[in-house]
Design a protein around this motif. Structure first.
Motif, PDB file in Angstrom:
ATOM      1  N   HIS A 127      58.553-109.063-102.648  1.00 43.95           N
ATOM      2  CA  HIS A 127      57.193-109.583-102.760  1.00 43.95           C
ATOM      3  C   HIS A 127      56.379-108.637-103.639  1.00 43.95           C
ATOM      4  O   HIS A 127      56.308-107.437-103.376  1.00 43.95           O
ATOM      5  CB  HIS A 127      56.586-109.663-101.359  1.00 43.95           C
ATOM      6  N   ASP A 128      55.768-109.173-104.721  1.00 44.99           N
ATOM      7  CA  ASP A 128      55.053-108.292-105.642  1.00 44.99           C
ATOM      8  C   ASP A 128      53.549-108.250-105.411  1.00 44.99           C
ATOM      9  O   ASP A 128      52.839-107.499-106.078  1.00 44.99           O
ATOM     10  CB  ASP A 128      55.342-108.682-107.097  1.00 44.99           C
ATOM     11  N   GLN A 129      53.054-109.028-104.466  1.00 49.80           N
ATOM     12  CA  GLN A 129      51.622-109.024-104.184  1.00 49.80           C
ATOM     13  C   GLN A 129      51.183-107.657-103.649  1.00 49.80           C
ATOM     14  O   GLN A 129      51.685-107.190-102.633  1.00 49.80           O
ATOM     15  CB  GLN A 129      51.287-110.108-103.156  1.00 49.80           C
ATOM     16  N   GLY A 130      50.272-107.006-104.351  1.00 49.31           N
ATOM     17  CA  GLY A 130      49.769-105.708-103.908  1.00 49.31           C
ATOM     18  C   GLY A 130      50.755-104.570-104.071  1.00 49.31           C
ATOM     19  O   GLY A 130      50.538-103.478-103.550  1.00 49.31           O
ATOM     20  N   LEU A 131      51.823-104.789-104.817  1.00 46.92           N
ATOM     21  CA  LEU A 131      52.842-103.754-104.980  1.00 46.92           C
ATOM     22  C   LEU A 131      52.410-102.677-105.970  1.00 46.92           C
ATOM     23  O   LEU A 131      52.708-101.495-105.796  1.00 46.92           O
ATOM     24  CB  LEU A 131      54.153-104.394-105.442  1.00 46.92           C
ATOM     25  N   PHE A 132      51.668-103.109-107.008  1.00 48.11           N
ATOM     26  CA  PHE A 132      51.297-102.182-108.073  1.00 48.11           C
ATOM     27  C   PHE A 132      49.825-101.788-108.012  1.00 48.11           C
ATOM     28  O   PHE A 132      48.978-102.530-107.526  1.00 48.11           O
ATOM     29  CB  PHE A 132      51.581-102.812-109.446  1.00 48.11           C
ATOM     30  N   ARG A 133      49.544-100.614-108.550  1.00 48.12           N
ATOM     31  CA  ARG A 133      48.160-100.167-108.704  1.00 48.12           C
ATOM     32  C   ARG A 133      47.441-101.034-109.737  1.00 48.12           C
ATOM     33  O   ARG A 133      48.065-101.631-110.608  1.00 48.12           O
ATOM     34  CB  ARG A 133      48.142 -98.721-109.223  1.00 48.12           C
ATOM     35  N   ASN A 134      46.135-101.025-109.656  1.00 48.77           N
ATOM     36  CA  ASN A 134      45.339-101.719-110.660  1.00 48.77           C
ATOM     37  C   ASN A 134      45.087-100.861-111.899  1.00 48.77           C
ATOM     38  O   ASN A 134      44.801-101.389-112.975  1.00 48.77           O
ATOM     39  CB  ASN A 134      43.996-102.151-110.071  1.00 48.77           C
ATOM     40  N   TYR A 135      45.222 -99.534-111.739  1.00 47.12           N
ATOM     41  CA  TYR A 135      44.969 -98.631-112.859  1.00 47.12           C
ATOM     42  C   TYR A 135      46.042 -97.558-112.918  1.00 47.12           C
ATOM     43  O   TYR A 135      46.850 -97.412-112.007  1.00 47.12           O
ATOM     44  CB  TYR A 135      43.569 -97.996-112.720  1.00 47.12           C
ATOM     45  N   ARG A 136      46.041 -96.818-113.999  1.00 46.57           N
ATOM     46  CA  ARG A 136      47.038 -95.756-114.181  1.00 46.57           C
ATOM     47  C   ARG A 136      46.873 -94.667-113.123  1.00 46.57           C
ATOM     48  O   ARG A 136      45.775 -94.398-112.657  1.00 46.57           O
ATOM     49  CB  ARG A 136      46.888 -95.118-115.568  1.00 46.57           C
ATOM     50  N   ALA A 137      48.005 -94.044-112.787  1.00 46.22           N
ATOM     51  CA  ALA A 137      47.999 -92.848-111.934  1.00 46.22           C
ATOM     52  C   ALA A 137      49.041 -91.900-112.508  1.00 46.22           C
ATOM     53  O   ALA A 137      50.027 -92.333-113.109  1.00 46.22           O
ATOM     54  CB  ALA A 137      48.320 -93.216-110.490  1.00 46.22           C
ATOM     55  N   TRP A 138      48.836 -90.612-112.313  1.00 44.31           N
ATOM     56  CA  TRP A 138      49.751 -89.652-112.930  1.00 44.31           C
ATOM     57  C   TRP A 138      49.755 -88.348-112.153  1.00 44.31           C
ATOM     58  O   TRP A 138      48.820 -88.021-111.419  1.00 44.31           O
ATOM     59  CB  TRP A 138      49.340 -89.381-114.379  1.00 44.31           C
ATOM     60  N   CYS A 139      50.851 -87.609-112.318  1.00 41.82           N
ATOM     61  CA  CYS A 139      50.914 -86.244-111.783  1.00 41.82           C
ATOM     62  C   CYS A 139      50.584 -85.300-112.932  1.00 41.82           C
ATOM     63  O   CYS A 139      51.378 -85.166-113.879  1.00 41.82           O
ATOM     64  CB  CYS A 139      52.305 -85.939-111.235  1.00 41.82           C
ATOM     65  N   PRO A 140      49.430 -84.641-112.901  1.00 42.12           N
ATOM     66  CA  PRO A 140      49.050 -83.751-114.008  1.00 42.12           C
ATOM     67  C   PRO A 140      50.008 -82.570-114.164  1.00 42.12           C
ATOM     68  O   PRO A 140      50.184 -82.052-115.266  1.00 42.12           O
ATOM     69  CB  PRO A 140      47.644 -83.274-113.618  1.00 42.12           C
ATOM     70  N   CYS A 141      50.656 -82.175-113.052  1.00 43.04           N
ATOM     71  CA  CYS A 141      51.587 -81.047-113.118  1.00 43.04           C
ATOM     72  C   CYS A 141      52.871 -81.427-113.859  1.00 43.04           C
ATOM     73  O   CYS A 141      53.437 -80.617-114.595  1.00 43.04           O
ATOM     74  CB  CYS A 141      51.930 -80.558-111.716  1.00 43.04           C
ATOM     75  N   CYS A 142      53.340 -82.664-113.650  1.00 46.52           N
ATOM     76  CA  CYS A 142      54.517 -83.139-114.393  1.00 46.52           C
ATOM     77  C   CYS A 142      54.238 -83.113-115.885  1.00 46.52           C
ATOM     78  O   CYS A 142      55.037 -82.601-116.679  1.00 46.52           O
ATOM     79  CB  CYS A 142      54.881 -84.562-113.960  1.00 46.52           C
ATOM     80  N   TRP A 143      53.088 -83.657-116.274  1.00 47.08           N
ATOM     81  CA  TRP A 143      52.757 -83.701-117.697  1.00 47.08           C
ATOM     82  C   TRP A 143      52.603 -82.304-118.288  1.00 47.08           C
ATOM     83  O   TRP A 143      53.070 -82.044-119.392  1.00 47.08           O
ATOM     84  CB  TRP A 143      51.470 -84.512-117.904  1.00 47.08           C
ATOM     85  N   GLU A 144      51.969 -81.411-117.542  1.00 47.77           N
ATOM     86  CA  GLU A 144      51.788 -80.051-118.050  1.00 47.77           C
ATOM     87  C   GLU A 144      53.137 -79.350-118.192  1.00 47.77           C
ATOM     88  O   GLU A 144      53.391 -78.647-119.184  1.00 47.77           O
ATOM     89  CB  GLU A 144      50.873 -79.263-117.102  1.00 47.77           C
ATOM     90  N   GLU A 145      54.005 -79.561-117.209  1.00 49.07           N
ATOM     91  CA  GLU A 145      55.338 -78.960-117.249  1.00 49.07           C
ATOM     92  C   GLU A 145      56.155 -79.501-118.413  1.00 49.07           C
ATOM     93  O   GLU A 145      56.815 -78.750-119.132  1.00 49.07           O
ATOM     94  CB  GLU A 145      56.070 -79.236-115.935  1.00 49.07           C
TER      95      GLU A 145
END
Length: 329
Positions: A127-145
Motif C-alpha cells: 500500500h503506497d498511501q502515506g508511504l512517502f514524505r511530501n518533501y525531501r529529507a536528508w542526513c547532513p552527516c552522510c553528505w558531509e562524509e
C-alpha cells in the motif's frame, strides 16, 4: 587480391548504438542505500549541464505527452508532467507516472535497471498511501562524509520514506528543512543540485551534532532497507497470491505456537488478528509495509528477504524452528 587492396577495401564500420542521454550509472543498486529515481534525474540533468526542469520537459515529457507540442512543453514547469503537488513524491513510488518515467529514461539512457530506483516492483503488493514524505529529507552527516571522501553526492531512496526518521549510520535525525533559508524542499524542483538547497543553493551537509536514540526506529528502517535492497534479487515480479499464502502459513504457525505455549499469547495475539484480516478478508488489497509486513516478520523472527525469497516449504520449516515448534511441512 593483393594485400594492399585487401587492407584498403572500404568496409562499413560497425558503430555501436548510441544513447540519447548519458548512460549514467545509478548508485548503490541492490543495497539499502540504492539511489532514488528523483536523485538520478537530478544527477542526469547536472551531467548534461541542464536544469532538472529542462531535462524533464525537453527530453522526457515529449515521449510521454506525445500529443503536445515539444516547444510548448519546454516553456512549462515540472507540475505539467508530474502533477500539481509541489512535492511530487510519487516519482519514487509505484504509480503509473513512475512507470512511464522509468520506461522513457531506460530508452533514453539505454540502461535496464532504473526500475530498481523506485518501488515499481511492489506495485499491487504494498500500500503506497502515506508511504512517502511530501518533501525531501536528508542526513547532513552522510553528505558531509561523502564530500570529504570525494564520493558522488546523491539521495538514497531510503530517505524518501516517511517512517525513516533517522540515519542508523550516524545516529542523526534526518533534516527536512534547509538550515539556511528555512524552506521545505520539493522532491523535484526546477534546479535540484544533489546536496544543495533548491531554493537558496547552499550546501546542506554538516558534521555530527550529538546522537539520537535510534533503537525505536531500527526495526522499521531495517525492514524498509531490506525491501529496497531485495528487488534486484527477485527472479520474477512478486505475486500477491503467493504472499497471501505465505501470510496464511505464518498465521497458522502463530496459532500453533500459542496453542503449545501460552507465553506466545500476549506477544502474537494482536498481530495475528491483523494478519487474518489481511490474508483472508482483504486478499486482493495491497498490504501496509510498516503496520503489517514488517511487524509480522519481526514476530516470526524472519527477514523481509526470507519472506519473499524462501519457497513455501523452506519458509514453513524456518518458522517452526524460530518459534520452537517440532513440526515440518
Amino acid at each position: 587480391m593483393s594485400i594492399y587492396s585487401e587492407l584498403w577495401s572500404p568496409k562499413p564500420l560497425e558503430i555501436p548504438q548510441r544513447s540519447r542521454l548519458f548512460c549514467l550509472e545509478p548508485i548503490a543498486v541492490g543495497s539499502p542505500y540504492t539511489e532514488s529515481l528523483s536523485s538520478y534525474v537530478n544527477r542526469l540533468a547536472q551531467a548534461h549541464c541542464l536544469t532538472s526542469q529542462k531535462l524533464v520537459m525537453g527530453e522526457i515529457a515529449p515521449l510521454i505527452l506525445k500529443d503536445e507540442d515539444k516547444s510548448e512543453l519546454l516553456s512549462k514547469n515540472l507540475s505539467h508532467l508530474l502533477g500539481n503537488s509541489d512535492a511530487k513524491p510519487a516519482i519514487n513510488g509505484m504509480r503509473e507516472m513512475t512507470g512511464k518515467l522509468v520506461t522513457v529514461l531506460e530508452e533514453l539512457t539505454m540502461r535496464q535497471n532504473l526500475r530498481f530506483l523506485t518501488l515499481l516492483s511492489w506495485k499491487g503488493m504494498i500500500h503506497d498511501q502515506g508511504l512517502f514524505r511530501n518533501y525531501r529529507a536528508w542526513c547532513p552527516c552522510c553528505w558531509e562524509e561523502w564530500k570529504q571522501k570525494k564520493k558522488t553526492i546523491y539521495e538514497p531512496l531510503l530517505w524518501s520514506f516517511k517512517d525513516v526518521e533517522v540515519c542508523l549510520i550516524h545516529k542523526q535525525r534526518l533534516v527536512e528543512v534547509c538550515p539556511h533559508c528555512g524552506s521545505s524542499l520539493p522532491v523535484m524542483a526546477r534546479i535540484s543540485p544533489p546536496g544543495f538547497c533548491s531554493r537558496c543553493y547552499r550546501w546542506l551537509g554538516q558534521g555530527m551534532i550529538g546522537e539520537e536514540e535510534i533503537e525505536k526506529y531500527r526495526v522499521n528502517i531495517q525492514g524498509i532497507s531490506e525491501l529496497i535492497a531485495l528487488v534486484p534479487q527477485l527472479k520474477y515480479a512478486p505475486i500477491p497470491i503467493e504472499l497471501t499464502r505465505k501470510l496464511q502459513l505464518i498465521s497458522s504457525v502463530f496459532e500453533q505456537a500459542m496453542g503449545q505455549d501460552l507465553n506466545f499469547l500476549g506477544e502474537l495475539w494482536e498481530i495475528l488478528e491483523s494478519l487474518k484480516i489481511a490474508s483472508i478478508r482483504n486478499q486482493n488489497q495491497p498490504l501496509h509495509l510498516v503496520k503489517l509486513i514488517i511487524p509480522v516478520c519481526e514476530k516470526a523472527k524472519i527477514s523481509i528477504s526470507q519472506l519473499f525469497l524462501l519457497n513455501f516449504q523452506e519458509l514453513g520449516n524456518t518458522l517452526f524452528e524460530n518459534l520452537g515448534l517440532k513440526l515440518t511441512l
